[in-house]
Motif scaffolding. Structure first.
Motif, PDB file in Angstrom:
ATOM      1  N   GLY A  31       0.835  -1.046   0.143  1.00 11.50           N
ATOM      2  CA  GLY A  31       0.020   0.133  -0.177  1.00 11.50           C
ATOM      3  C   GLY A  31       0.653   1.224   0.008  1.00 11.50           C
ATOM      4  N   THR A  34      -0.341   4.034  -2.641  1.00  9.09           N
ATOM      5  CA  THR A  34      -1.820   4.367  -2.024  1.00  9.09           C
ATOM      6  C   THR A  34      -1.643   5.466  -0.888  1.00  9.09           C
ATOM      7  OG1 THR A  34      -2.799   2.357  -2.679  1.00  9.09           O
ATOM      8  CG2 THR A  34      -3.919   3.595  -1.077  1.00  9.09           C
ATOM      9  N   THR A  70       2.256  -2.049 -10.538  1.00 12.26           N
ATOM     10  CA  THR A  70       3.166  -1.966  -9.594  1.00 12.26           C
ATOM     11  C   THR A  70       4.195  -1.068  -9.870  1.00 12.26           C
ATOM     12  OG1 THR A  70       5.051  -3.682  -8.303  1.00 12.26           O
ATOM     13  CG2 THR A  70       4.903  -3.582 -10.848  1.00 12.26           C
TER      14      THR A  70
HETATM   15  N1  LIG Z   1      -8.173  -3.013   1.872  1.00  6.72           N
HETATM   16  C1  LIG Z   1      -7.360  -2.042   1.774  1.00  6.72           C
HETATM   17  N2  LIG Z   1      -6.777  -2.177   0.362  1.00  6.72           N
HETATM   18  C2  LIG Z   1      -5.763  -1.148   0.388  1.00  6.72           C
HETATM   19  C3  LIG Z   1      -5.202  -0.530   1.283  1.00  6.72           C
HETATM   20  N3  LIG Z   1      -4.183   0.338   0.927  1.00  6.72           N
HETATM   21  C4  LIG Z   1      -3.779  -0.149  -0.458  1.00  6.72           C
HETATM   22  N4  LIG Z   1      -4.961  -1.147  -0.890  1.00  6.72           N
HETATM   23  C5  LIG Z   1      -5.261  -1.691  -2.195  1.00  6.72           C
HETATM   24  O1  LIG Z   1      -3.938  -2.654  -2.014  1.00  6.72           O
HETATM   25  C6  LIG Z   1      -3.496  -2.847  -3.522  1.00  6.72           C
HETATM   26  C7  LIG Z   1      -2.048  -2.468  -3.487  1.00  6.72           C
HETATM   27  O2  LIG Z   1      -1.846  -0.991  -2.920  1.00  6.72           O
HETATM   28  P1  LIG Z   1      -0.360  -0.228  -3.660  1.00  6.72           P
HETATM   29  O3  LIG Z   1      -0.710   1.191  -3.048  1.00  6.72           O
HETATM   30  O4  LIG Z   1      -0.385  -0.298  -5.038  1.00  6.72           O
HETATM   31  O5  LIG Z   1       0.785  -0.856  -2.890  1.00  6.72           O
HETATM   32  P2  LIG Z   1       2.248  -0.532  -3.059  1.00  6.72           P
HETATM   33  O6  LIG Z   1       2.870  -1.045  -1.887  1.00  6.72           O
HETATM   34  O7  LIG Z   1       2.499   0.528  -3.787  1.00  6.72           O
HETATM   35  O8  LIG Z   1       2.541  -1.722  -4.382  1.00  6.72           O
HETATM   36  P3  LIG Z   1       3.899  -1.959  -5.269  1.00  6.72           P
HETATM   37  O9  LIG Z   1       4.496  -0.886  -5.508  1.00  6.72           O
HETATM   38  O10 LIG Z   1       3.724  -2.742  -6.061  1.00  6.72           O
HETATM   39  O11 LIG Z   1       5.085  -2.708  -4.172  1.00  6.72           O
HETATM   40  C8  LIG Z   1      -4.408  -1.491  -4.213  1.00  6.72           C
HETATM   41  O12 LIG Z   1      -5.073  -2.243  -4.956  1.00  6.72           O
HETATM   42  C9  LIG Z   1      -4.827  -0.768  -3.314  1.00  6.72           C
HETATM   43  O13 LIG Z   1      -6.192  -0.282  -3.484  1.00  6.72           O
HETATM   44  C10 LIG Z   1      -5.706  -0.619   2.655  1.00  6.72           C
HETATM   45  O14 LIG Z   1      -5.461  -0.003   3.444  1.00  6.72           O
HETATM   46  N5  LIG Z   1      -6.909  -1.455   3.040  1.00  6.72           N
END
Ligand SMILES: Nc1nc2c(ncn2[C@@H]2O[C@H](COP(=O)(O)OP(=O)(O)OP(=O)(O)O)[C@@H](O)[C@H]2O)c(=O)[nH]1
Ligand SMILES: [Mg+2]
Lengths: 198, 135
Positions: A31, A34, A70
């Motif tokens: 996440g 996000t 990603t």
């Molecule tokens: N339910 C839930 N989903 C989340 C949360 N945070 C992120 N997501 C979802 O999880 C997925 C991954 O989130 P990213 O923000 O892409 O994660 P990241 O760590 O940047 O991923 P990489 O850069 O690929 O390592 C996305 O589809 C988000 O919508 C959360 O707190 N709760």
């Protein structure tokens, strides 16, 4: 607007501003992107690419099958906490194959927020190890996913082998208030360390 | 705070951008924070670009081994777009300079100008502008 030094008083309010660089780290898909997007007051820098079949067996998507992209280089966002404090958030890729970039981006950073997911705690060991080897002070934020187990704090601390002084907070990376609280926990921690005699 | 009248870095960027077909210039620290920017790019965009350039530089350096010795010195990265070019060069210890230009730009002239600017910046960076009030 004129050309400017960033510290030029014409563009910033009258008080002296301190720029603080922080890393947002964590394993694949925890996440980070996000989180930076939720908190940044400017349009964040994104380096998302569609995930390809090449990653099927490397990047584990169990539980987050709707994730289609990603981060291949970094996330970046800015958050002005007060007239005096501007935070620069650098999100870094979680996968081992990006370690070198990770080390470069950690230059000049004062601390790191480590995002963890209770369903995949063991995936966090590698990144916590990186943070510790860089000698970066850090706080840990549990990014609660739907359906992830609520693990008692003591158990989490033991599993992640945290010092009693290391802040451990809960957040939802999609939610501004809780994400801000997580970041402030880190900033407070850094300020405390700063005041302690070396 | 830095004295407004001592804003030489931003001014030097604008000066270098007086050559035809160039667009924006930013100076950034190796850790991705903006140090100065030219007139026509706003601060938010300049800060975002500064972060991106630091990532670009790191990734570019990661490709050294593809070319030769992994420790070989990185000099510059040039990106080409339909809309023009982005030049990213080392600007002394711990700083990089990025300049954008249109597709019609004279690439050799830009490279020369950038090297010139880097030398001037180098002097400026080693003797930082005087503080406007005592620290
Ligand atoms: N339910 C839930 N989903 C989340 C949360 N945070 C992120 N997501 C979802 O999880 C997925 C991954 O989130 P990213 O923000 O892409 O994660 P990241 O760590 O940047 O991923 P990489 O850069 O690929 O390592 C996305 O589809 C988000 O919508 C959360 O707190 N709760
Ligand atoms: Mg990401």
């Amino acid at each position: 607007m004129d050309s400017a030094l960033v510290s030029d008083s014409r563009y910033l309010r009258d008080t002296v501003q301190t720029a603080v660089k922080l890393l947002i780290v964590g394993h694949f898909a925890v996440g980070k992107t996000t989180f930076v997007g939720t908190l940044s007051e400017i349009r964040p820098l994104r380096t998302e690419e569609r995930m390809t079949q090449a990653g099927t067996f490397v990047d584990d998507l169990a539980g987050i099958e709707d994730k289609t992209t990603t981060t291949v280089a970094m996330d970046f966002g800015r958050l002005t906490l007060s007239d005096r404090l501007v935070l620069y958030l650098f999100g870094t890729p979680g996968q081992q194959r990006f370690t070198r970039l990770w080390q470069d981006l950690s230059r000049g950073a004062l601390g790191a927020l480590v995002l963890v997911d209770t369903t995949r705690l063991d995936s966090s060991f590698e990144v916590m190890d990186l943070v510790e080897r860089q000698g970066l002070p850090y706080a840990v934020a549990v990014n609660r996913f739907d359906g992830s187990p609520a693990v008692p704090e003591a158990e989490l601390r033991e599993a992640l082998d945290l010092l009693p002084t290391t802040p451990l907070v809960q957040c939802d990376a999609r939610d501004e208030a809780s994400s801000l609280r997580a970041l402030i926990a880190l900033v407070d921690h850094l300020l405390t360390l700063d005041q302690e005699p070396a | 705070m830095i004295d407004v009248t001592n804003n030489r870095l931003g001014w030097m960027l604008d000066d270098a951008l007086r050559m035809p077909e160039t667009r924006h210039g930013i100076l950034l620290s190796a850790d991705g924070l903006l140090m100065a920017h030219s007139e026509r790019i706003d601060r938010d965009e300049a800060e975002r670009q500064a972060a991106a350039m630091a990532g670009l530089q790191s990734l570019a350096r990661g490709t050294a081994e593809f070319c030769g010795d992994p420790g070989t010195t990185w000099r510059q990265t040039i990106s080409e777009f339909d809309d023009g070019y982005v030049f990213l060069v080392a600007a002394g210890a711990g700083a990089y300079l990025a300049v954008s230009a249109s597709p019609q730009v004279d690439m050799e002239a830009v490279s020369f100008r950038l090297q010139e600017l880097v030398q001037r910046l180098g002097k400026e960076l080693t003797s930082p502008p005087r503080e406007s009030r005592p620290a």
